[in-house]
Scaffold this motif. Structure first.
Motif, PDB file in Angstrom:
ATOM      1  N   VAL A  12      37.105  40.466  43.534  1.00 53.71           N
ATOM      2  CA  VAL A  12      38.278  39.691  43.137  1.00 53.71           C
ATOM      3  C   VAL A  12      38.582  38.729  44.291  1.00 53.71           C
ATOM      4  CG1 VAL A  12      40.687  39.802  42.418  1.00 53.71           C
ATOM      5  CG2 VAL A  12      39.131  41.687  41.866  1.00 53.71           C
ATOM      6  N   ILE A  13      38.697  37.448  43.982  1.00 57.33           N
ATOM      7  CA  ILE A  13      38.888  36.449  45.028  1.00 57.33           C
ATOM      8  C   ILE A  13      40.205  35.706  44.805  1.00 57.33           C
ATOM      9  CG2 ILE A  13      37.964  34.304  46.022  1.00 57.33           C
ATOM     10  CD1 ILE A  13      35.168  35.461  44.983  1.00 57.33           C
ATOM     11  N   ALA A  14      41.017  35.654  45.856  1.00 53.99           N
ATOM     12  CA  ALA A  14      42.300  34.952  45.782  1.00 53.99           C
ATOM     13  C   ALA A  14      42.257  33.762  46.729  1.00 53.99           C
ATOM     14  CB  ALA A  14      43.438  35.889  46.172  1.00 53.99           C
ATOM     15  N   GLU A  15      42.784  32.616  46.283  1.00 55.70           N
ATOM     16  CA  GLU A  15      42.781  31.382  47.077  1.00 55.70           C
ATOM     17  C   GLU A  15      44.204  30.893  47.285  1.00 55.70           C
ATOM     18  OE1 GLU A  15      39.655  28.568  45.204  1.00 55.70           O
ATOM     19  OE2 GLU A  15      39.915  30.223  43.801  1.00 55.70           O
ATOM     20  N   GLY A  16      44.552  30.606  48.527  1.00 53.66           N
ATOM     21  CA  GLY A  16      45.870  30.046  48.815  1.00 53.66           C
ATOM     22  C   GLY A  16      46.878  31.147  49.137  1.00 53.66           C
ATOM     23  N   VAL A  17      47.885  30.770  49.903  1.00 54.18           N
ATOM     24  CA  VAL A  17      48.866  31.747  50.385  1.00 54.18           C
ATOM     25  C   VAL A  17      49.561  32.474  49.231  1.00 54.18           C
ATOM     26  CG1 VAL A  17      51.095  31.974  51.572  1.00 54.18           C
ATOM     27  CG2 VAL A  17      49.240  30.656  52.620  1.00 54.18           C
ATOM     28  N   VAL A  18      49.972  31.737  48.216  1.00 58.10           N
ATOM     29  CA  VAL A  18      50.732  32.343  47.116  1.00 58.10           C
ATOM     30  C   VAL A  18      49.897  33.396  46.383  1.00 58.10           C
ATOM     31  CG1 VAL A  18      51.785  31.859  44.861  1.00 58.10           C
ATOM     32  CG2 VAL A  18      52.247  30.363  46.813  1.00 58.10           C
ATOM     33  N   VAL A  19      48.662  33.043  46.088  1.00 57.13           N
ATOM     34  CA  VAL A  19      47.814  33.954  45.321  1.00 57.13           C
ATOM     35  C   VAL A  19      47.347  35.126  46.195  1.00 57.13           C
ATOM     36  CG1 VAL A  19      45.748  34.133  43.873  1.00 57.13           C
ATOM     37  CG2 VAL A  19      47.171  32.090  43.748  1.00 57.13           C
ATOM     38  N   HIS A  64      37.805  30.423  30.901  1.00 51.34           N
ATOM     39  CA  HIS A  64      38.496  31.048  32.040  1.00 51.34           C
ATOM     40  C   HIS A  64      39.864  30.441  32.318  1.00 51.34           C
ATOM     41  CE1 HIS A  64      34.326  32.441  33.184  1.00 51.34           C
ATOM     42  NE2 HIS A  64      35.031  33.536  33.259  1.00 51.34           N
ATOM     43  N   GLU A  65      40.006  29.149  32.093  1.00 52.76           N
ATOM     44  CA  GLU A  65      41.313  28.534  32.355  1.00 52.76           C
ATOM     45  C   GLU A  65      42.346  28.988  31.324  1.00 52.76           C
ATOM     46  OE1 GLU A  65      41.492  24.498  33.469  1.00 52.76           O
ATOM     47  OE2 GLU A  65      39.670  24.602  34.659  1.00 52.76           O
ATOM     48  N   ASN A  66      41.953  29.020  30.069  1.00 54.08           N
ATOM     49  CA  ASN A  66      42.875  29.507  29.041  1.00 54.08           C
ATOM     50  C   ASN A  66      43.276  30.958  29.309  1.00 54.08           C
ATOM     51  OD1 ASN A  66      42.981  27.138  27.606  1.00 54.08           O
ATOM     52  ND2 ASN A  66      41.418  27.736  26.115  1.00 54.08           N
ATOM     53  N   LEU A  67      42.298  31.742  29.738  1.00 57.20           N
ATOM     54  CA  LEU A  67      42.566  33.156  29.999  1.00 57.20           C
ATOM     55  C   LEU A  67      43.563  33.296  31.166  1.00 57.20           C
ATOM     56  CD1 LEU A  67      41.520  35.759  28.739  1.00 57.20           C
ATOM     57  CD2 LEU A  67      39.696  35.795  30.418  1.00 57.20           C
ATOM     58  N   GLY A  68      43.326  32.537  32.230  1.00 59.64           N
ATOM     59  CA  GLY A  68      44.245  32.577  33.370  1.00 59.64           C
ATOM     60  C   GLY A  68      45.651  32.125  32.976  1.00 59.64           C
ATOM     61  N   ALA A  69      45.718  31.054  32.202  1.00 59.46           N
ATOM     62  CA  ALA A  69      47.024  30.538  31.768  1.00 59.46           C
ATOM     63  C   ALA A  69      47.741  31.562  30.888  1.00 59.46           C
ATOM     64  CB  ALA A  69      46.834  29.222  31.024  1.00 59.46           C
ATOM     65  N   CYS A  91      35.691  37.846  24.916  1.00 62.29           N
ATOM     66  CA  CYS A  91      36.598  37.377  25.975  1.00 62.29           C
ATOM     67  C   CYS A  91      35.878  37.380  27.324  1.00 62.29           C
ATOM     68  CB  CYS A  91      37.835  38.265  26.054  1.00 62.29           C
ATOM     69  SG  CYS A  91      38.883  38.116  24.600  1.00 62.29           S
ATOM     70  N   SER A  92      36.306  36.483  28.200  1.00 65.09           N
ATOM     71  CA  SER A  92      35.749  36.426  29.553  1.00 65.09           C
ATOM     72  C   SER A  92      36.444  37.441  30.443  1.00 65.09           C
ATOM     73  CB  SER A  92      35.966  35.044  30.143  1.00 65.09           C
ATOM     74  OG  SER A  92      35.267  34.112  29.385  1.00 65.09           O
ATOM     75  N   ASP A  93      35.959  37.464  31.669  1.00 67.15           N
ATOM     76  CA  ASP A  93      36.501  38.346  32.697  1.00 67.15           C
ATOM     77  C   ASP A  93      37.763  37.708  33.308  1.00 67.15           C
ATOM     78  OD1 ASP A  93      36.929  39.921  34.923  1.00 67.15           O
ATOM     79  OD2 ASP A  93      35.183  39.164  36.022  1.00 67.15           O
ATOM     80  N   PRO A  94      38.922  38.323  33.135  1.00 63.82           N
ATOM     81  CA  PRO A  94      40.147  37.694  33.660  1.00 63.82           C
ATOM     82  C   PRO A  94      40.232  37.710  35.181  1.00 63.82           C
ATOM     83  CG  PRO A  94      40.662  39.804  32.641  1.00 63.82           C
ATOM     84  CD  PRO A  94      39.212  39.545  32.382  1.00 63.82           C
ATOM     85  N   ASN A 119      39.539  46.200  28.343  1.00 68.17           N
ATOM     86  CA  ASN A 119      38.534  45.693  27.416  1.00 68.17           C
ATOM     87  C   ASN A 119      38.312  46.722  26.315  1.00 68.17           C
ATOM     88  OD1 ASN A 119      37.219  43.144  28.672  1.00 68.17           O
ATOM     89  ND2 ASN A 119      37.423  44.573  30.373  1.00 68.17           N
ATOM     90  N   VAL A 120      38.232  46.250  25.095  1.00 68.55           N
ATOM     91  CA  VAL A 120      37.941  47.182  23.999  1.00 68.55           C
ATOM     92  C   VAL A 120      36.681  46.747  23.279  1.00 68.55           C
ATOM     93  CG1 VAL A 120      40.338  47.881  23.639  1.00 68.55           C
ATOM     94  CG2 VAL A 120      39.443  45.923  22.377  1.00 68.55           C
ATOM     95  N   THR A 121      35.934  47.720  22.784  1.00 62.93           N
ATOM     96  CA  THR A 121      34.721  47.396  22.041  1.00 62.93           C
ATOM     97  C   THR A 121      34.880  47.768  20.572  1.00 62.93           C
ATOM     98  OG1 THR A 121      33.831  49.505  22.788  1.00 62.93           O
ATOM     99  CG2 THR A 121      33.124  47.562  23.994  1.00 62.93           C
TER     100      THR A 121
END
Lengths: 264, 264
Positions: free
Chosen positions: B37-44, B128-133, B152-155, B175-177
């Protein structure tokens, strides 16, 4: 039916409008003082053809031009070429296979927009994607137009047009320089001006009486609305938020407000 | 206080977790079977530090690491270097000046999520952008969790984390199958399952009785929900749209629905 013209030479002068589209805001010599309006893909080109913007020409691969043929006036040239020639002219690979360019149209005035029952007023929304998404939401939720205050970008810039799915081409908008004079003007025309802000002392959106004409004021993400703008509004209103989450994206907050207040 | 370690050599092996981040989904050998898991920027990064994900290390310029110092446990190394060394390690220029990496945590189960009053269920949301939003909107509007159905992608992919402003790190998901078995399971637990679709014969959102637990089912932009998913829901519901506009962006439609149905 379009006037279909086949072109094989990427240097053909008739393709000048499509050349090197990665350069922002091309052809500021054209009417309106800003670049040409550029639509990408069948869906957005279709919306451009139905818009008030005078289409100059189309450029696309055979299959995409054929899809649009019936909607294109015979006086508009439709240049057909290969995907490779298109990429060379445009400066990047287009996976949507068709482009159209149009001139700007005569701008709306604030007086024209003030005939609507629901307006959005933006302050400092400089991000082209947010601006495009806002116009899409305005169109989808049946609002009447957009007033662009200080610090807003050009909604007809290529990226905004694309993100709006072409809906920016159907929504009346105007730029205003009188600030907050434009808000005072709208109030004088009977608008209730609501400043959307996450501030805790503002009125929850579902407590607003939205019976008459309403203008919703949205600011940029991050700094938000200026005090000058909030002070010029009738009420500060907010979307109730969960603890710890400061605010929604500006286009998303707009959509929630447009839904909550209704199309008027 | 972080354990601050100064590094000047971009080849330093301690920076392995941060190397070449343009490659999608790095380190599938780590717990959870997917990338770090990668976070970028002070806020995140701050949100990552407050999340259940075990932080492995930070990498940043002096000023950004100093901003975060008080929040970083002493056992976590914080590597301080120059912006140029960071860019060389990461593979692109980071204008936010700080990164953190964490391992995945043990996943939630559908049973855990079913304790919430408000759930989102996604089908085919691969962007990925829709998922993040969507996760940002879930967090902002106080919903309880996200069930990721087929397609679905990996959130926790880097781009989703960034677009969510780090809020994906605070929202339970699973995740459900079993499909549409997961919807039947939620119904057996007392959830009213609502399929959001622009279909004209569906119930307008403001006519829904949302008194009990509610799960809102959202599909991908374009194709929308499958018939299988719609048939497994209690009701098909829609956001009233203006003529000619087919639908909102999936994350925006979600936000409108979360607001309209309330946090429960």
């Amino acid at each position: 039916m379009a006037e279909v013209i086949r072109i094989t030479d990427p240097a053909d002068e008739r393709l000048a409008d499509f050349r090197d589209l990665t350069t922002a805001d091309r052809r500021p010599d054209r009417p309106g003082g800003k670049g040409l309006v550029i639509a990408e893909g069948v869906v957005v080109v279709r919306r451009l053809l139905a818009s008030p913007y005078p289409v100059r020409s189309l450029l696309g691969v055979e299959r995409r031009i054929a899809e649009l043929d019936a909607e294109v006036d015979g006086s508009i040239p439709a240049y057909v070429t290969s995907a490779d020639v298109m990429a060379e002219v445009v400066g990047f690979h287009l996976n949507r296979g068709v482009l159209a360019v149009a001139d700007r149209a005569a701008p709306w005035g604030l007086e024209d927009l003030a005939r609507a029952k629901r307006l959005v007023v933006l302050e400092g929304v400089g991000d082209h994607e947010n601006l495009g998404a806002l116009f899409r939401n305005v169109a989808a939720l049946g609002w009447g137009g957009v007033v662009l205050g200080p610090g807003c970008s050009d909604p007809l810039y290529r990226r905004s047009v694309r993100v709006s799915m072409g809906h920016v081409l159907a929504v009346p908008f105007t730029n205003v320089t009188e600030w907050p004079g434009a808000l005072e003007f709208l109030r004088s025309k009977g608008f209730q001006v609501l400043a959307l802000t996450p501030r805790a002392d503002s009125l929850p959106l579902d407590e607003v009486d939205a019976g008459g004409p309403v203008a919703v004021l949205l600011g940029s993400e991050g700094p938000g609305l200026t005090g000058v703008a909030i002070d010029a509004a009738d009420h500060a209103v907010r979307i109730p938020m969960s603890g710890g989450v400061d605010s929604l994206n500006v286009a998303t907050a707009g959509a929630v407000a447009f839904y909550a207040l209704g199309p008027g």
